[in-house]
Design a protein around this motif. Structure first.
Motif, PDB file in Angstrom:
ATOM      1  N   GLU A   1      -2.023   5.853  -6.204  1.00  0.00           N
ATOM      2  CA  GLU A   1      -1.990   5.116  -4.946  1.00  0.00           C
ATOM      3  C   GLU A   1      -1.996   3.615  -5.210  1.00  0.00           C
ATOM      4  O   GLU A   1      -2.587   3.139  -6.173  1.00  0.00           O
ATOM      5  CB  GLU A   1      -3.182   5.492  -4.075  1.00  0.00           C
TER       6      GLU A   1
ATOM      7  N   ARG B   1      -3.120   0.040  -3.388  1.00  0.00           N
ATOM      8  CA  ARG B   1      -4.060  -0.344  -2.342  1.00  0.00           C
ATOM      9  C   ARG B   1      -4.070  -1.865  -2.178  1.00  0.00           C
ATOM     10  O   ARG B   1      -4.660  -2.573  -2.981  1.00  0.00           O
ATOM     11  CB  ARG B   1      -5.467   0.153  -2.686  1.00  0.00           C
TER      12      ARG B   1
ATOM     13  N   ASP C   1       3.952   2.386   2.175  1.00  0.00           N
ATOM     14  CA  ASP C   1       3.558   2.615   3.565  1.00  0.00           C
ATOM     15  C   ASP C   1       3.421   1.320   4.350  1.00  0.00           C
ATOM     16  O   ASP C   1       3.923   1.201   5.472  1.00  0.00           O
ATOM     17  CB  ASP C   1       2.245   3.400   3.614  1.00  0.00           C
TER      18      ASP C   1
ATOM     19  N   THR D   1       0.843  -1.197   0.000  1.00  0.00           N
ATOM     20  CA  THR D   1       0.000   0.000   0.000  1.00  0.00           C
ATOM     21  C   THR D   1       0.872   1.238   0.000  1.00  0.00           C
ATOM     22  O   THR D   1       1.844   1.324   0.765  1.00  0.00           O
ATOM     23  CB  THR D   1      -0.933   0.027   1.226  1.00  0.00           C
ATOM     24  N   ARG D   2       0.537   2.181  -0.887  1.00  0.00           N
ATOM     25  CA  ARG D   2       1.271   3.447  -0.954  1.00  0.00           C
ATOM     26  C   ARG D   2       0.267   4.569  -1.133  1.00  0.00           C
ATOM     27  O   ARG D   2      -0.503   4.586  -2.091  1.00  0.00           O
ATOM     28  CB  ARG D   2       2.264   3.446  -2.114  1.00  0.00           C
ATOM     29  N   ARG D   3       0.261   5.510  -0.182  1.00  0.00           N
ATOM     30  CA  ARG D   3      -0.688   6.614  -0.218  1.00  0.00           C
ATOM     31  C   ARG D   3      -0.029   7.862  -0.784  1.00  0.00           C
ATOM     32  O   ARG D   3       1.179   8.008  -0.751  1.00  0.00           O
ATOM     33  CB  ARG D   3      -1.234   6.895   1.179  1.00  0.00           C
ATOM     34  N   ARG D   4      -0.865   8.762  -1.281  1.00  0.00           N
ATOM     35  CA  ARG D   4      -0.354  10.055  -1.742  1.00  0.00           C
ATOM     36  C   ARG D   4       0.133  10.867  -0.554  1.00  0.00           C
ATOM     37  O   ARG D   4      -0.338  10.722   0.562  1.00  0.00           O
ATOM     38  CB  ARG D   4      -1.453  10.840  -2.468  1.00  0.00           C
ATOM     39  N   THR D   5       1.081  11.755  -0.834  1.00  0.00           N
ATOM     40  CA  THR D   5       1.592  12.659   0.192  1.00  0.00           C
ATOM     41  C   THR D   5       1.503  14.089  -0.315  1.00  0.00           C
ATOM     42  O   THR D   5       1.260  14.337  -1.501  1.00  0.00           O
ATOM     43  CB  THR D   5       3.062  12.337   0.523  1.00  0.00           C
TER      44      THR D   5
END
Length: 513
Positions: free
Chosen positions: A280, A282, A318, A268-272
């Motif tokens: 993103e 998920r 993340d 999982t990788r979220r926007r910053t």
């Protein structure tokens, strides 16, 4: 002669040499007004050199250019643009730290005197970008765009100019199927308006669909020209490669895969705030076994490239974990990935893979220096030369010699150097993102066969491609993605283009229903 139609463009006897290479040897090209003309040939055939001469980026050694009945010589690209010739290069020419609008109208910004009317600049840009499916704020920085979106900015810039002839060098290579359809609609409108287009592509089905006439180059010479309606794809392939090619994509009979070499769980990788436009990821989970080729399919923005970069340590994630041979590994950088036997061929070779001013041998051997060391300190030049010779022959890389700067190779040969780099590493896992983008039809089969041989030797291969026929041809198993999620998985024997498209465009729940 009475009744003879004067071509808009006539290039006659164009010759150009570089150290050790005769790039063009008396090439002719004629393009009529309001015509879509395909310029075709293998990598290294001379297409890019001919187009750079037409664009004013290079000067011919001999030959002439006649445009709209006038003999011309372009000292620089601005001169060609003023004459009505605009070129969209295969490699982007955008300013990454400027906005979409500034790139589209660079040097031609609306406004009184030295001042820019920013609202008009944004409105004029939006009017063009909406028409080609680029749904972005015109003031978005180009560096925040995907590769496909950057390609659309290049096209928008060409459309913003008062052009008589637009040269499109591989314009569809980074576009989704829907975006290609939109581009073709734009090209047809340009033709209807009397604007000519030179269309360069390795996707020969596009030639049949969109082009009126064609010219084929091989080894810097003309080998064929005529009406597209009078030829088949097989005819064109024979002209391009000088031999029979029975299929555009290689196929193989897969063996029994081994143990799981790479597994990804819950990535999982979220926007910053620093990366607000990122795609993103998920809860991405997938695995690939030794001796298996796993295909990843998805439309632009699906998260395919982002998944590859996260696995390779090029981008942080993340939550989630990566396992090699069943053991969790901490990969925080590409160096970590390489040490654990993971290689990545990225989708953008120019920005993400190559040292353009360095020699071919340096670019090819840099990931495998541990195998080439001498006394643990120096690089064994004999072994390095052997490595270069091996992959030059294996991948049919056209080059003057190992000391040639890799930036002076054609786009397809640059891609082959990147492939050779990771093949020299002999990785446990090889991720190839658009492995044949910008590669000609003959070399596609060679590259596919090479991937098959790697899988046969026990390497786990992940292949990402925008071309569904390629995904179907090379993969043993296929995972589809949409909006950063895995939406389905299917064995190659059970997959069709229609089924994959449904899985790529539906949510995971709907696709499974």
């Amino acid at each position: 002669m009475d009744g003879e139609v004067r071509p808009l463009l006539r290039m006659a006897g164009i010759a150009k040499s570089f150290p050790g290479v005769r790039a063009l040897d008396g090439v002719d090209l004629e393009v009529a007004g309001g015509e879509i003309h395909a310029l075709l040939g293998e990598n290294g055939a001379g297409k890019s050199t001919l187009l750079k001469i037409l664009a004013g980026a290079q000067s011919p050694d001999s030959g002439s250019i006649t445009f709209d009945g006038k003999t011309m010589s372009f000292a620089n690209p601005h001169a060609a643009q003023r004459a009505g010739i605009v070129t969209i290069y295969q490699e982007f020419t955008l300013a990454p730290d400027m906005s979409i609008a500034e790139n589209v109208f660079i040097g031609r910004e609306p406004g009184p005197g030295p001042f820019v009317n920013w609202s008009k600049l944004a409105a004029d840009t939006a009017a063009i970008t909406r028409g080609i499916g680029l749904e972005r704020n015109p003031m978005t920085l180009v560096r925040d765009l995907s590769v496909a979106e950057q390609q659309l900015v290049e096209i928008a810039r060409a459309l913003s100019m008062n052009s008589r002839l637009i040269v499109m060098d591989e314009p569809t290579s980074a576009l989704s199927l829907a975006e290609v359809d939109k581009l073709f609609a734009i090209v047809r409108k340009l033709k209807a308006d009397g604007i000519s287009v030179i269309f360069v592509t390795h996707r020969l089905e596009e030639v049949i669909e969109i082009c009126d006439r064609y010219t084929v180059l091989r080894d810097g010479r003309n080998v064929g020209a005529g009406a597209v309606a009078d030829v088949t794809i097989d005819d064109i392939i024979r002209l391009m490669v000088g031999r029979e090619i029975t299929t555009l994509f290689a196929h193989r009979e897969a063996g029994e895969p081994g143990e799981v070499a790479l597994a990804v769980e819950g990535l999982t990788r979220r926007r910053t705030a620093q990366d607000p436009h990122a795609t993103e990821l998920r809860d991405v989970s997938l695995s690939v076994r030794r001796g298996e080729i796993l295909g990843i399919a998805g439309l632009v923005g699906a998260g395919r490239t982002e998944t590859a970069r996260a696995i390779f340590g090029a981008d942080p994630f993340d939550t989630g974990r990566v396992l090699i041979d069943g053991q969790p590994v901490d990969i925080r950088s590409p160096r970590d990935a390489i040490e654990r036997g993971i290689g990545l061929v990225p989708e953008d070779r120019k920005l993400q893979a190559l040292f353009l001013t360095q020699a071919i041998r340096t670019n090819m051997s840099i990931a495998a220096l541990d195998r080439l060391d001498l006394f643990g300190i120096f690089v064994d030049e004999r072994k390095e030369r052997g490595l270069v010779d091996e992959f030059k022959k294996l991948l049919n890389i056209r080059m003057a010699g190992p000391e040639q700067a890799v930036g002076n190779l054609s786009g397809g040969n640059q891609q082959k150097v990147v492939l050779a780099r990771w093949l020299a590493l002999r990785p446990k896992v090889l991720i190839v993102d658009e492995p044949t983008r910008g590669i000609d039809v003959g070399a596609k089969v060679e590259v596919h066969n090479l991937l098959f041989e790697m899988a046969k030797s026990g390497i786990a291969v992940i292949a990402i491609s925008s071309e569904l026929p390629e995904v179907l041809a090379v993969s043993d198993r296929i995972v589809t993605m949409r909006e950063g999620r895995v939406t389905g998985e299917v064995m190659r024997a059970d997959a069709t283009q229609e089924k994959l498209m449904a899985m790529m465009t539906l949510t995971s729940t709907a696709a499974a229903a």
